[in-house]
Design an enzyme around this catalytic site. Structure first.
Site, PDB file in Angstrom:
ATOM      1  NE  ARG A   1      32.210  43.268  45.478  1.00 44.89           N
ATOM      2  CZ  ARG A   1      31.065  42.707  45.826  1.00 44.89           C
ATOM      3  NH1 ARG A   1      30.022  42.839  45.059  1.00 44.89           N
ATOM      4  NH2 ARG A   1      30.942  42.039  46.958  1.00 44.89           N
ATOM      5  CB  THR A   2      38.963  41.154  45.050  1.00 41.60           C
ATOM      6  OG1 THR A   2      38.378  42.255  45.731  1.00 41.60           O
ATOM      7  CG2 THR A   2      40.436  41.435  44.814  1.00 41.60           C
TER       8      THR A   2
ATOM      9  NE  ARG B   1      40.322  39.690  49.548  1.00 40.24           N
ATOM     10  CZ  ARG B   1      39.180  40.283  49.220  1.00 40.24           C
ATOM     11  NH1 ARG B   1      38.026  39.710  49.507  1.00 40.24           N
ATOM     12  NH2 ARG B   1      39.176  41.444  48.591  1.00 40.24           N
TER      13      ARG B   1
ATOM     14  CG  HIS C   1      41.489  45.640  48.978  1.00 43.17           C
ATOM     15  ND1 HIS C   1      41.979  45.171  47.761  1.00 43.17           N
ATOM     16  CD2 HIS C   1      40.230  45.147  49.093  1.00 43.17           C
ATOM     17  CE1 HIS C   1      41.031  44.446  47.182  1.00 43.17           C
ATOM     18  NE2 HIS C   1      39.974  44.405  47.973  1.00 43.17           N
TER      19      HIS C   1
ATOM     20  CE  LYS D   1      46.693  17.912  52.249  1.00 43.26           C
ATOM     21  NZ  LYS D   1      47.428  17.370  51.090  1.00 43.26           N
TER      22      LYS D   1
HETATM   23  C1  NCD Z   1      36.358  44.881  50.444  1.00 42.76           C
HETATM   24  C2  NCD Z   1      37.415  44.036  51.098  1.00 42.76           C
HETATM   25  O1  NCD Z   1      37.513  42.827  50.843  1.00 42.76           O
HETATM   26  O2  NCD Z   1      38.167  44.617  51.870  1.00 42.76           O
HETATM   27  N1  NCD Z   1      35.712  44.217  49.393  1.00 42.76           N
HETATM   28  C3  NCD Z   1      36.268  44.272  48.146  1.00 42.76           C
HETATM   29  O3  NCD Z   1      37.326  43.759  47.910  1.00 42.76           O
HETATM   30  N2  NCD Z   1      35.608  44.962  47.214  1.00 42.76           N
HETATM   31  C4  NCD Z   1      35.424  45.530  51.377  1.00 42.76           C
HETATM   32  C5  NCD Z   1      34.693  44.686  52.381  1.00 42.76           C
HETATM   33  O4  NCD Z   1      34.831  43.461  52.420  1.00 42.76           O
HETATM   34  O5  NCD Z   1      33.943  45.269  53.148  1.00 42.76           O
END
Ligand code: NCD
Length: 307
Positions: free
Chosen positions: A51-52, A101, A129, A80
């Site tokens: 999703r993100t 991320r 997040h 690397k």
């Molecule tokens: C979450 C995350 O990556 O922290 N997912 C997301 O970005 N919607 C929640 C999760 O991974 O459980």
């Protein structure tokens, strides 16, 4: 230049503005179709995501911009031995804004110190997040019509769940919110969240182990996945992973206007049978996340549309 590393990098007024922009995007999408023409977002994902990453990419494409990036550390020069800061200095030569991320807490913050373009924290380890929080706040706002005066239960892995940490921090700035934390003993919210946020702001909260006991009080139930990838010990994960499974019968004594949220992905913690309950909001939450990321990209790039 602005970055989004913690949700508190945005003021309450700015979050309100983002919500207003997201609502306008929903109503007048066409107006925004070319606003990011010629702009690029880089999505640097050193950890898995559906999703993100895809919502950042969809957001930029719907704004008329384009997208570059990688979706695993193995396919980047991190494999690397390149540092995050060198990677970011490099990518900033190609892109106008970066969503990152990373499994290490603080990596996006370190990146922001050297980056000449805005950095968005798209999840750093078990820490924060903030853009999921934007999706969560917009969902609460759309479902309840307000961001104050409610009781919210956070259920599951409150220790490693970064979305939980950012949402608690965000909600600490609104009035009259009751927090109920539902988790096994080992997965309670970290002390630093209690100290820096709950105690400091004298916010009312309780910690319980049984979801059933508190269900009737809740206006919002925020379910979470037990964060397998953060456990040091497989046996502990196996023991805790099915601590909570939300089934239709468990909603029998819940409020009629409860909203069930989950950042997704879900594993076992919400039965698929709950999906057809009108109180299930987690797929609406996904869509809301795209609109809020569109609004955020516009803000960080200082772009406006003619109204
Ligand atoms: C979450 C995350 O990556 O922290 N997912 C997301 O970005 N919607 C929640 C999760 O991974 O459980």
């Amino acid at each position: 230049m602005r970055h989004l590393i913690n949700i508190t990098d945005l003021s309450v007024a700015e979050i309100e503005e983002l919500i207003a922009t997201a609502q306008d995007i929903i109503q007048n999408g066409k107006k925004y179709a070319e606003v990011c023409k010629g702009k690029k977002i880089a999505t640097l994902f050193f950890e898995p995501s559906t999703r993100t990453r895809l919502s950042f990419e969809a957001a930029m494409l719907e704004l008329g911009g384009s997208v570059i990036g990688f979706s695993s550390a193995e396919s980047s020069s991190a494999a690397k031995g390149e540092t995050v800061t060198d990677t970011v200095r490099t990518v900033a030569c190609y892109a106008d804004i970066i969503a990152m991320r990373h499994p290490k807490e603080g990596a996006p913050l370190a990146a922001s110190k050297v980056s000449p373009v805005p950095i968005i924290n798209a999840g750093d380890g078990g820490h924060n997040h903030p853009t999921q929080t934007l999706a969560d706040l917009f969902t609460i706002y759309r479902e309840k019509g307000r961001l104050e005066n409610f009781t919210i239960g956070f259920c599951g892995d409150l220790k490693f769940g970064r979305t939980v940490h950012s949402l608690i921090t965000a909600l600490s700035r609104y009035r009259n919110i009751n927090f109920i934390f539902i988790s096994p003993e080992e997965l309670r919210i970290p002390d630093y969240i209690k100290e820096d946020t709950l105690w400091k702001n004298k916010l009312p909260y309780i910690e319980v182990e049984r979801l059933e006991d508190v269900m009737p009080q809740l206006d919002i139930l925020y379910m979470t996945r037990v964060q397998k990838e953060r456990f040091f010990n497989e046996a502990d994960y196996v023991r805790l992973k099915d601590s909570y499974i939300l089934e239709p019968s468990k909603l029998a004594n819940a409020k009629k206007d409860l909203s069930v949220l989950h950042p997704l992905p879900r594993v076992n913690e919400i039965s698929h049978l709950v999906d057809s309950d009108p109180r299930a909001c987690y797929f609406k939450q996904v869509l809301n996340g795209k609109y809020m990321r569109m609004a955020l990209i516009l803000k960080l790039l200082n772009l406006e549309v003619d109204s």
